[in-house]
Design an enzyme around this catalytic site. Structure first.
Site, PDB file in Angstrom:
ATOM      1  N   LEU A   1       0.855  -1.346   0.051  1.00  0.00           N
ATOM      2  CA  LEU A   1       0.152   0.077  -0.084  1.00  0.00           C
ATOM      3  C   LEU A   1       1.145   1.240  -0.035  1.00  0.00           C
ATOM      4  O   LEU A   1       1.869   1.419   0.525  1.00  0.00           O
ATOM      5  CB  LEU A   1      -1.003  -0.206   0.998  1.00  0.00           C
ATOM      6  CG  LEU A   1      -2.013  -1.046   1.208  1.00  0.00           C
ATOM      7  CD1 LEU A   1      -3.017  -1.072   2.304  1.00  0.00           C
ATOM      8  CD2 LEU A   1      -2.621  -1.658   0.078  1.00  0.00           C
TER       9      LEU A   1
ATOM     10  N   GLY B   1       0.979  -5.173   1.152  1.00  0.00           N
ATOM     11  CA  GLY B   1      -0.090  -5.426   0.196  1.00  0.00           C
ATOM     12  C   GLY B   1       0.589  -6.112  -1.054  1.00  0.00           C
ATOM     13  O   GLY B   1      -0.239  -6.492  -1.911  1.00  0.00           O
TER      14      GLY B   1
ATOM     15  N   ASN C   1       4.723  -7.698   6.478  1.00  0.00           N
ATOM     16  CA  ASN C   1       5.684  -7.093   7.251  1.00  0.00           C
ATOM     17  C   ASN C   1       4.975  -6.062   8.035  1.00  0.00           C
ATOM     18  O   ASN C   1       5.667  -5.203   8.691  1.00  0.00           O
ATOM     19  CB  ASN C   1       6.725  -6.627   6.483  1.00  0.00           C
ATOM     20  CG  ASN C   1       6.577  -5.287   5.708  1.00  0.00           C
ATOM     21  OD1 ASN C   1       5.667  -5.767   4.976  1.00  0.00           O
ATOM     22  ND2 ASN C   1       7.300  -4.449   5.492  1.00  0.00           N
ATOM     23  N   GLU C   2       3.490  -5.890   8.100  1.00  0.00           N
ATOM     24  CA  GLU C   2       2.974  -4.655   8.819  1.00  0.00           C
ATOM     25  C   GLU C   2       3.599  -4.412   9.968  1.00  0.00           C
ATOM     26  O   GLU C   2       3.646  -3.167  10.428  1.00  0.00           O
ATOM     27  CB  GLU C   2       1.450  -5.077   8.758  1.00  0.00           C
ATOM     28  CG  GLU C   2       0.787  -4.763   7.398  1.00  0.00           C
ATOM     29  CD  GLU C   2       0.767  -5.727   6.388  1.00  0.00           C
ATOM     30  OE1 GLU C   2       1.601  -6.722   6.918  1.00  0.00           O
ATOM     31  OE2 GLU C   2       0.122  -5.682   5.460  1.00  0.00           O
TER      32      GLU C   2
HETATM   33  N1  CO8 Z   1       4.504   3.378  -0.088  1.00  0.00           N
HETATM   34  C1  CO8 Z   1       5.132   4.807  -0.621  1.00  0.00           C
HETATM   35  N2  CO8 Z   1       6.229   5.035  -0.839  1.00  0.00           N
HETATM   36  C2  CO8 Z   1       6.947   4.054  -0.994  1.00  0.00           C
HETATM   37  C3  CO8 Z   1       6.522   2.562  -0.784  1.00  0.00           C
HETATM   38  C4  CO8 Z   1       5.311   2.680  -0.177  1.00  0.00           C
HETATM   39  N3  CO8 Z   1       4.987   1.404   0.270  1.00  0.00           N
HETATM   40  N4  CO8 Z   1       7.725   1.991  -0.756  1.00  0.00           N
HETATM   41  C5  CO8 Z   1       8.613   2.606  -1.148  1.00  0.00           C
HETATM   42  N5  CO8 Z   1       8.391   3.863  -1.308  1.00  0.00           N
HETATM   43  C6  CO8 Z   1       9.179   5.256  -1.920  1.00  0.00           C
HETATM   44  C7  CO8 Z   1      10.189   5.321  -1.147  1.00  0.00           C
HETATM   45  O1  CO8 Z   1      10.038   6.134  -0.011  1.00  0.00           O
HETATM   46  C8  CO8 Z   1      11.410   6.084  -1.927  1.00  0.00           C
HETATM   47  O2  CO8 Z   1      10.837   7.579  -2.349  1.00  0.00           O
HETATM   48  P1  CO8 Z   1      11.800   8.555  -2.485  1.00  0.00           P
HETATM   49  O3  CO8 Z   1      12.433   8.211  -4.005  1.00  0.00           O
HETATM   50  O4  CO8 Z   1      10.895   9.796  -2.795  1.00  0.00           O
HETATM   51  O5  CO8 Z   1      12.920   8.723  -1.357  1.00  0.00           O
HETATM   52  C9  CO8 Z   1      11.110   5.335  -3.476  1.00  0.00           C
HETATM   53  O6  CO8 Z   1       9.622   4.725  -2.987  1.00  0.00           O
HETATM   54  C10 CO8 Z   1      12.040   4.373  -3.579  1.00  0.00           C
HETATM   55  O7  CO8 Z   1      12.087   3.450  -2.674  1.00  0.00           O
HETATM   56  P2  CO8 Z   1      13.530   2.748  -1.935  1.00  0.00           P
HETATM   57  O8  CO8 Z   1      14.706   3.677  -2.401  1.00  0.00           O
HETATM   58  O9  CO8 Z   1      13.343   2.183  -0.764  1.00  0.00           O
HETATM   59  O10 CO8 Z   1      13.630   1.407  -3.252  1.00  0.00           O
HETATM   60  P3  CO8 Z   1      14.074   0.188  -3.064  1.00  0.00           P
HETATM   61  O11 CO8 Z   1      14.438  -0.315  -4.593  1.00  0.00           O
HETATM   62  O12 CO8 Z   1      15.744   0.467  -2.532  1.00  0.00           O
HETATM   63  O13 CO8 Z   1      13.564  -0.783  -2.219  1.00  0.00           O
HETATM   64  C11 CO8 Z   1      11.483  -1.668  -1.384  1.00  0.00           C
HETATM   65  C12 CO8 Z   1      12.069  -1.165  -2.584  1.00  0.00           C
HETATM   66  C13 CO8 Z   1      11.895  -3.036  -1.050  1.00  0.00           C
HETATM   67  C14 CO8 Z   1      10.051  -1.996  -1.890  1.00  0.00           C
HETATM   68  C15 CO8 Z   1      11.542  -0.495  -0.144  1.00  0.00           C
HETATM   69  O14 CO8 Z   1      11.010   0.584  -0.857  1.00  0.00           O
HETATM   70  C16 CO8 Z   1      10.549  -0.949   0.619  1.00  0.00           C
HETATM   71  O15 CO8 Z   1      10.933  -1.790   1.591  1.00  0.00           O
HETATM   72  N6  CO8 Z   1       9.395  -0.275   0.989  1.00  0.00           N
HETATM   73  C17 CO8 Z   1       8.308  -0.259   2.038  1.00  0.00           C
HETATM   74  C18 CO8 Z   1       7.574  -1.419   1.572  1.00  0.00           C
HETATM   75  C19 CO8 Z   1       6.587  -1.422   2.878  1.00  0.00           C
HETATM   76  O16 CO8 Z   1       7.058  -1.672   4.100  1.00  0.00           O
HETATM   77  N7  CO8 Z   1       5.372  -1.651   2.602  1.00  0.00           N
HETATM   78  C20 CO8 Z   1       4.380  -1.567   3.529  1.00  0.00           C
HETATM   79  C21 CO8 Z   1       3.050  -0.800   3.097  1.00  0.00           C
HETATM   80  S1  CO8 Z   1       1.581  -1.081   4.080  1.00  0.00           S
HETATM   81  C22 CO8 Z   1       0.836  -2.364   3.562  1.00  0.00           C
HETATM   82  O17 CO8 Z   1       0.739  -2.640   2.218  1.00  0.00           O
HETATM   83  C23 CO8 Z   1      -0.509  -2.823   4.349  1.00  0.00           C
HETATM   84  C24 CO8 Z   1      -1.021  -1.792   5.347  1.00  0.00           C
HETATM   85  C25 CO8 Z   1      -2.367  -2.524   5.801  1.00  0.00           C
HETATM   86  C26 CO8 Z   1      -2.649  -1.362   6.773  1.00  0.00           C
HETATM   87  C27 CO8 Z   1      -3.525  -1.993   7.965  1.00  0.00           C
HETATM   88  C28 CO8 Z   1      -3.908  -0.788   8.943  1.00  0.00           C
HETATM   89  C29 CO8 Z   1      -5.144  -1.216   9.978  1.00  0.00           C
END
Ligand code: CO8
Length: 300
Positions: free
Chosen positions: A106, A151, A175-176
Site C-alpha cells: 500500500l 500489500g 511485514n505490517e
Molecule cells: N509507499 C509509498 N512510498 C514508498 C513505498 C510505499 N509502500 N515503498 C517505497 N516507497 C518510496 C520510497 O520512500 C522512495 O521514495 P523517494 O524516492 O522519494 O525517496 C521510493 O519509493 C523508492 O524506494 P526505495 O529507495 O526504498 O527503493 P528500493 O528499490 O531500494 O526498495 C522496497 C524497494 C524493497 C519496496 C522498499 O522501498 C521498501 O521496503 N518499501 C516499503 C515497503 C513496505 O513496507 N510496505 C508496506 C506498506 S503497508 C501495506 O501494504 C499494508 C498496510 C495494511 C494497513 C492496515 C491498517 C489497519
C-alpha cells in the site's frame, strides 16, 4: 487439450456474486474469430490479452516501486473487471514491469496526514481490489519478479498460484508489524489459507519479510524459477490449470474461498471504520512517518 470455457460471470463493484452465479453456462456466440492479441493500457497497469490462449498478462508499471496508491488500485480494478467480463479471457498472469519490484504494498503516503474521507475511499479501494481478485472466475497466477512486501504480498497470496524469481535478494511477506500497524483480518485469513496457522502466526507477529528461498520453504510461494524462465513457467502453469473445465474449477474455488470472502463482505463498513480510527491515531501516524523517513535515509 484445453476444455472450452463454460462459464463466465460478471463481478460488479461491491456486489460480488460469491458463488451463486459461477455455475452459469455461457457459450461464445457464433461469428468470425476475434483478433488474436489485444492490449490495453492505462497509466499504471498494462494488459495484454492473448485470445488464442485465453490468457491475459497484467503488468504493474507504476515506478519507482509499484506502490498501491488510490489511482493504482482504481486502474487495477477496472482492468480486472474488463478481463472478467471478456469471454476471450480465462486466466490472468500478474507480474511487474518495474525491475526488481513486484509491488511495495500500500502506498504509505495515502495513509499519512490525509482526511477521514480520503482514508475511507482508499480503504474501500483496497478492499475492492482484494474482493475482486480473490473471487475472480479466472485462473490467477502471480509471477513475482521482485520484492513484494505487505500489500504486494497480499496480491500474490490472493492469486491461485505463485511463482517467484529465485533471486535471494527478493523478499516477500506481510511485514505490517514492522511498521507498527496490524494486518487486517482478511489479509491474515488469506495468509492462513496459503501457509497454515502456525507459520502465519509467527510470520505476522514478527512482520517477517522472507527471502525467495525461505518463502518457498514455508509454502508462501509455490515454486521458484530463474528469473529468465518466470514468464514461460507462468504460461505453462496457466495452461495446466486451464486444461480443467472452468465450471468445476470455479465452483471448487468458490467452495474454498467463500467463507473468507463473506466475512469481509459482511463486515465491510465496520472494517473501513476500524481502519479510519486506527490510522488516524497520532501514534500510528508517527510510526508511519518514521518508517518513511527510514526508507529515505536508507537511500542516502
Ligand atoms: N509507499 C509509498 N512510498 C514508498 C513505498 C510505499 N509502500 N515503498 C517505497 N516507497 C518510496 C520510497 O520512500 C522512495 O521514495 P523517494 O524516492 O522519494 O525517496 C521510493 O519509493 C523508492 O524506494 P526505495 O529507495 O526504498 O527503493 P528500493 O528499490 O531500494 O526498495 C522496497 C524497494 C524493497 C519496496 C522498499 O522501498 C521498501 O521496503 N518499501 C516499503 C515497503 C513496505 O513496507 N510496505 C508496506 C506498506 S503497508 C501495506 O501494504 C499494508 C498496510 C495494511 C494497513 C492496515 C491498517 C489497519
Amino acid at each position: 487439450m484445453a476444455a472450452p470455457a463454460l462459464t463466465r460471470c460478471v463481478a460488479r463493484p461491491g456486489v460480488l456474486p460469491l458463488g451463486q452465479a459461477w455455475g452459469r453456462a455461457a457459450r461464445l456466440p457464433p461469428g468470425p474469430p476475434p483478433a488474436q492479441r489485444r492490449a490495453f493500457s492505462n497509466n499504471r497497469v498494462l494488459v495484454e490479452l492473448d485470445e488464442s490462449a485465453g490468457v491475459a498478462t497484467m503488468k504493474f508499471k507504476s515506478p519507482p516501486v509499484n506502490s498501491l496508491s488510490l489511482d493504482f488500485l482504481t486502474e487495477f480494478c477496472i482492468s480486472l473487471e474488463k478481463l472478467e467480463n471478456d469471454r476471450a479471457c480465462r486466466g490472468v498472469i500478474l507480474t511487474s514491469a518495474v525491475p526488481k519490484i513486484f509491488s511495495s504494498g500500500l502506498d504509505i503516503t495515502e495513509m499519512c496526514g490525509k482526511s477521514t474521507e480520503h482514508y475511507a475511499e482508499f480503504w474501500r479501494a483496497v478492499q475492492e481490489m482484494w474482493l475482486r481478485l480473490y473471487s475472480s472466475n479466472m485462473v490467477t497466477v502471480a509471477a513475482v519478479n521482485g520484492s513484494s512486501p505487505a500489500g504486494g504480498c497480499l496480491i500474490a497470496l490472493t492469486c491461485d498460484y505463485r511463482i517467484m524469481a529465485e533471486n535471494p535478494k527478493f523478499s516477500i511477506g506481510l511485514n505490517e508489524a514492522q511498521l507498527g500497524i496490524v494486518a487486517p483480518f482478511w489479509f491474515k485469513d488469506t495468509f492462513v489459507n496459503v501457509v497454515g496457522h502456525r507459520v502465519a502466526e509467527r510470520s505476522l507477529q514478527l512482520g517477517s519479510l522472507h527471502s525467495a528461498p525461505e518463502a518457498h520453504r514455508i509454502g508462501l510461494v509455490d515454486e521458484l524459477v530463474p528469473e529468465e524462465k518466470l514468464k514461460d513457467r507462468a504460461t505453462a502453469v496457466m495452461q495446466q490449470w486451464l486444461a480443467l473445465p472452468d465450471h468445476a474449477r470455479q465452483l471448487t474455488k468458490t467452495m474454498m474461498r467463500k467463507a473468507v470472502l463473506d466475512r469481509l463482505v459482511a463486515h465491510r463498513e465496520e472494517d473501513i471504520q476500524y481502519f479510519i480510527s486506527f490510522i488516524s491515531k497520532e501514534s500510528i501516524q508517527k510510526s508511519l512517518r518514521m518508517y518513511m523517513e527510514m526508507l529515505k535515509k536508507k537511500k542516502s
